[in-house]
Design a protein around this motif. Structure first.
Motif, PDB file in Angstrom:
ATOM      1  N   THR A 349       0.898  -1.209  -0.271  1.00 30.24           N
ATOM      2  CA  THR A 349       0.101   0.057  -0.012  1.00 30.24           C
ATOM      3  C   THR A 349       1.103   1.556  -0.018  1.00 30.24           C
ATOM      4  N   GLY A 350       1.505   1.503  -0.225  1.00 31.59           N
ATOM      5  CA  GLY A 350       2.337   2.614  -0.310  1.00 31.59           C
ATOM      6  C   GLY A 350       3.282   2.750   1.213  1.00 31.59           C
ATOM      7  N   LYS A 351       3.631   2.045   2.088  1.00 25.69           N
ATOM      8  CA  LYS A 351       4.204   2.459   3.454  1.00 25.69           C
ATOM      9  C   LYS A 351       5.657   2.875   3.187  1.00 25.69           C
ATOM     10  N   THR A 352       6.374   2.148   2.574  1.00 29.78           N
ATOM     11  CA  THR A 352       8.030   2.419   2.079  1.00 29.78           C
ATOM     12  C   THR A 352       8.017   4.018   1.465  1.00 29.78           C
ATOM     13  N   THR A 353       7.787   3.402   0.051  1.00 31.59           N
ATOM     14  CA  THR A 353       7.664   4.934  -0.327  1.00 31.59           C
ATOM     15  C   THR A 353       7.226   6.511   0.128  1.00 31.59           C
ATOM     16  N   ILE A 354       6.760   6.315   1.629  1.00 29.95           N
ATOM     17  CA  ILE A 354       6.030   7.468   2.334  1.00 29.95           C
ATOM     18  C   ILE A 354       7.138   7.903   3.040  1.00 29.95           C
ATOM     19  N   VAL A 355       7.138   6.761   3.601  1.00 31.42           N
ATOM     20  CA  VAL A 355       8.648   6.901   4.938  1.00 31.42           C
ATOM     21  C   VAL A 355       9.731   7.509   4.286  1.00 31.42           C
ATOM     22  N   LYS A 356       9.987   6.365   3.064  1.00 32.64           N
ATOM     23  CA  LYS A 356      11.561   7.729   2.087  1.00 32.64           C
ATOM     24  C   LYS A 356      11.219   9.135   1.279  1.00 32.64           C
ATOM     25  N   SER A 357       9.878   8.874   1.206  1.00 28.88           N
ATOM     26  CA  SER A 357       9.863  10.752   1.303  1.00 28.88           C
ATOM     27  C   SER A 357       9.932  11.785   2.225  1.00 28.88           C
ATOM     28  N   ILE A 358       9.449  11.237   3.233  1.00 30.32           N
ATOM     29  CA  ILE A 358       9.629  11.820   4.474  1.00 30.32           C
ATOM     30  C   ILE A 358      10.772  11.956   4.554  1.00 30.32           C
ATOM     31  N   ILE A 359      11.722  11.640   4.368  1.00 26.54           N
ATOM     32  CA  ILE A 359      12.878  11.190   5.257  1.00 26.54           C
ATOM     33  C   ILE A 359      14.112  12.261   4.831  1.00 26.54           C
TER      34      ILE A 359
END
Length: 718
Positions: A349-359
């Motif tokens: 569901t895209g959790k990893t993409t969100i975390v990488k973007s926030i970082i």
């Protein structure tokens, strides 16, 4: 087999212990009797060591499977007086530095005088091959230590405590051991790992403590609360708790009520009116819930740093060359504009993409980022997907075993502006409290996890309670991205989570093998593990993990481990402890947090060495080797198969799971969903479609009693 002429009394040398249950000392062992070629099987509640000469009284019984056995009613043990007995005695792990080979050499050199030589003329031991001054010093030191605790061991064995626990008791209380046990044996259940209330209660009864005493009721209450904590509860209704304790201890309810009041007054428990009833807490759990609410409120009282949200999202899309979905933009926007945020959703569901973007955005703004996860495996995975260092929460908080605390707390907070915790559903209330203490008030906290998975192994339901409290921002991700939909594992995980039967058509990564009988399922799993998966998929056995819903039964954790050990690792250097055998090259799991060794509940490793003379086992974990003394081996379990609960926070290339209607009590949707989401490359279910259907339909999650939501409402609305 003909019976001996004296059917009620036997005397012989204990050859070996086949099975031993440390909870009640139930032992199955083999006895060598002069003049008999065959060893005799004896069974009963015994505290004995190989090599001892035993005088036994009892009766002969016939077991349909194992034949004639001698059931022991009383046992008198003597220091070994035969060559065989002395050799077995020294080989049993009594003395560090003496293993089977050296024991044989000592007995060959000194014969029946061996123990006397060790006791009074130890310099003679230097005459034996491979014994130098260093090893001699170790042998003499260990023998002297044994002499010191012999009085304690004899006393404790006299009241039914095994020598393993007697040693632990001596280490805990030293010269006060006998006094402590006599004064309040129930302390053992609180102070000594592995000793539960039942053992302490049996000791108390043998010492003549009144079964209706308030001290027994107090111990019973604390024991019951600890059991309930192990089931995930942080508190329990007072009326239900009283009923449980009264029934389990066969004690009057008035005595239980008096004990509750005494424990409350002593500060060991907390009685609290919540949700129109009185709840009972162990004091540390109440303090933890209060601390979590206060710290979250403190974080949210600070304003987030100002930032142009739209510009930041456009920048990160351009920088990463991606097009974020609406929900992903919402999550990033709330991460920038909130002090506390929960991001929850299933696989793909895209959790990893969100975390990488926030970082990436935080790095651009020169904000200090701390990444953490409850387990080592999850932290390693977080590092791999983000390209940034991630630590276990224990390492992040700088756990100090010597001081018995975390160095990072409200007095010495983390040097971070943004703290991101992955697999947050695994955090229990105690760990959550320690983490929140260490987060500086100006910082932002982001909790990432899948709230539909099984809750934490430890007490509480932290992530679910935070979400349900509706006091913090939550972004729920439901859309499965196209690339993820190519995996049948991910597709079926979401189908199960939505209450739909999984698709069982053949695919590259999801298989179902139909078998009805437990024994058939067992044989299929053994074949899959040993041959079919490694050959068909070119996958190493070390990457295969069996997950099972149950501990008992043909395809429960215990039996699967015995069967797979026998199949994959049947021989080699081994040590027997607590009725189970650990061998060199066995796959093992750490089953409790050991802060001193920096290994934690759920860590999986491989036994690389067993040193019988030094009484040490060395286990290779992913990034370190850890040495265990034999007395610490109750921290390890075989891990060819583990429970679904123990698999939380871990991913395995291959997961094989039995699923049968015999598992009925554990067939729940979130358990099946959790098991499926543990598999990365391949998932194989072995069992029946009926059992699958039961699990999918059963969305009745076992209730956990917690007070966190009530405390949130009370504090945030006040």
């Amino acid at each position: 087999m003909l019976r001996p002429s004296a059917p009620t009394t036997l005397e012989g040398v204990l050859d070996r212990i086949v099975y031993f249950n440390e909870e009640d000392n139930y032992t199955v062992a083999k006895l060598q009797i002069d003049g008999r070629r065959e060893l005799i099987t004896i069974l009963g509640n015994l505290c004995v060591s190989p090599g001892e000469t035993l005088t036994l009284k009892g009766e002969w019984v016939r077991n349909q499977k194992f034949g004639e056995q001698f059931r022991v009613k009383s046992c008198l043990a003597k220091v070994p007086a035969t060559l065989t007995g002395i050799e077995k005695y020294l080989s049993s792990g009594l003395i560090r530095g003496v293993g089977p080979v050296l024991a044989q050499r000592l007995v060959k050199r000194f014969g029946l005088e061996t123990l006397d030589v060790i006791e009074g003329d130890s310099q003679k031991i230097l005459e034996v091959e491979d014994i130098g001054p260093v090893r001699l010093a170790r042998i003499v030191q260990t023998w002297e230590e044994q002499k010191e605790i012999r009085e304690v061991i004899l006393f404790l064995q006299g009241i039914g405590v095994s020598s393993t626990y007697a040693t632990k008791i001596y280490k805990a209380y030293k010269d006060e051991a006998i006094h402590v046990v006599k004064e309040n044996p129930y302390r053992l259940a609180m102070d000594i790992p592995g000793i539960g209330f039942k053992t302490a209660d049996r000791i108390a009864q043998s010492l003549g403590i009144d079964p209706n005493s308030e001290v027994r009721a107090e111990a019973g209450i604390l024991y019951t609360l600890i059991e309930l904590m192990d089931e995930g509860h942080t508190c329990y209704p007072k009326a239900s708790l009283s009923e449980k304790v009264s029934s389990n201890l066969n004690i009057d309810a008035k005595i239980v009520q008096g004990a509750l009041m005494a424990l409350n007054k002593a500060g060991k428990i907390v009685l609290k009116e919540e949700d129109n009833s009185t709840k009972v807490y162990l004091k540390p759990l109440y303090v933890a819930e209060e601390g979590v609410v206060k710290k979250l409120r403190g974080l949210m009282n600070f304003s987030p740093p100002l930032m142009n949200v739209k510009e930041a999202i456009e920048w990160v899309q351009k920088e990463s060359q991606i097009e974020l979905a609406d929900k992903q933009r919402e999550a990033i926007s709330k991460a920038i504009g909130s002090k506390v945020l929960v991001i929850t959703g299933g696989p793909g569901t895209g959790k990893t993409t969100i975390v990488k973007s926030i970082i990436q955005i935080a790095d651009r703004e020169r904000r200090r980022v701390a990444l953490a996860s409850p387990t080592g495996r999850a932290a390693k995975r977080l590092s791999e997907v983000t390209g940034k260092e991630a630590k276990t929460i224990h390492r992040l908080l700088e756990c100090s075993p010597k001081e018995g605390k975390f160095k990072r707390d409200d007095q010495n907070p983390l040097k971070a502006d943004l703290v991101i915790v992955d697999e947050a559903s695994m955090m229990d209330i105690l760990l959550a409290n320690h983490l929140l203490k260490a987060i500086p008030p100006p910082a932002t906290l982001i909790l990432v996890g899948d709230a539909d998975q099984l809750p934490s192994v430890g007490p509480g339901n932290f992530l679910r309670d935070v979400i349900d409290s509706q006091v913090v921002e939550v972004v729920t991700l439901e859309h499965v991205f196209r690339q993820a939909r190519q995996s049948q594992i991910i597709v079926n995980a979401h189908r199960v989570n939505q209450g739909q039967f999984p698709q069982l058509t053949s695919s590259k990564d999801f298989y179902f093998i139909d078998r009805k009988e437990p024994q058939e399922v067992l044989e299929v799993i053994k074949e899959l593990y040993a041959r079919r998966i490694p050959q068909a998929f070119r996958i190493s056995r070390k990457d295969i993990q069996i997950l099972t819903p149950m501990h008992k039964g043909v395809v429960g954790v215990s039996n699967l481990n015995r069967e797979l050990q026998g199949l994959l690792n049947p021989t080699g250097e081994e040590v027997s402890r607590g009725g189970s055998i650990l061998r060199q090259n066995d796959k093992v799991m750490q089953v409790r947090n050991n802060y001193g060794k920096e290994v934690y509940n759920g860590d999986i490793g491989k036994i690389s060495r067993i040193n019988l003379e030094d009484q040490e086992v060395v286990v290779s974990f992913e990034d370190k080797e850890i040495t265990y003394e034999f007395g610490e081996l109750d921290e390890l379990r075989l891990a060819y198969a583990v429970s679904v609960h123990k698999s939380q926070g871990s991913e395995y290339p291959v997961v094989v799971m039995p699923i049968l209607t015999q598992h009925f009590i554990m067939l729940q949707r979130n358990l099946l969903y959790t098991a499926i989401t543990r598999a990365k490359r391949l998932l194989i279910l072995v069992g029946t479609k009926q059992a699958l259907a039961i699990a999918v339909k059963n969305n009745q999650v076992q209730e956990r009693y917690t007070g966190l939501k009530v405390k949130f409402k009370s504090m945030f609305l006040s």
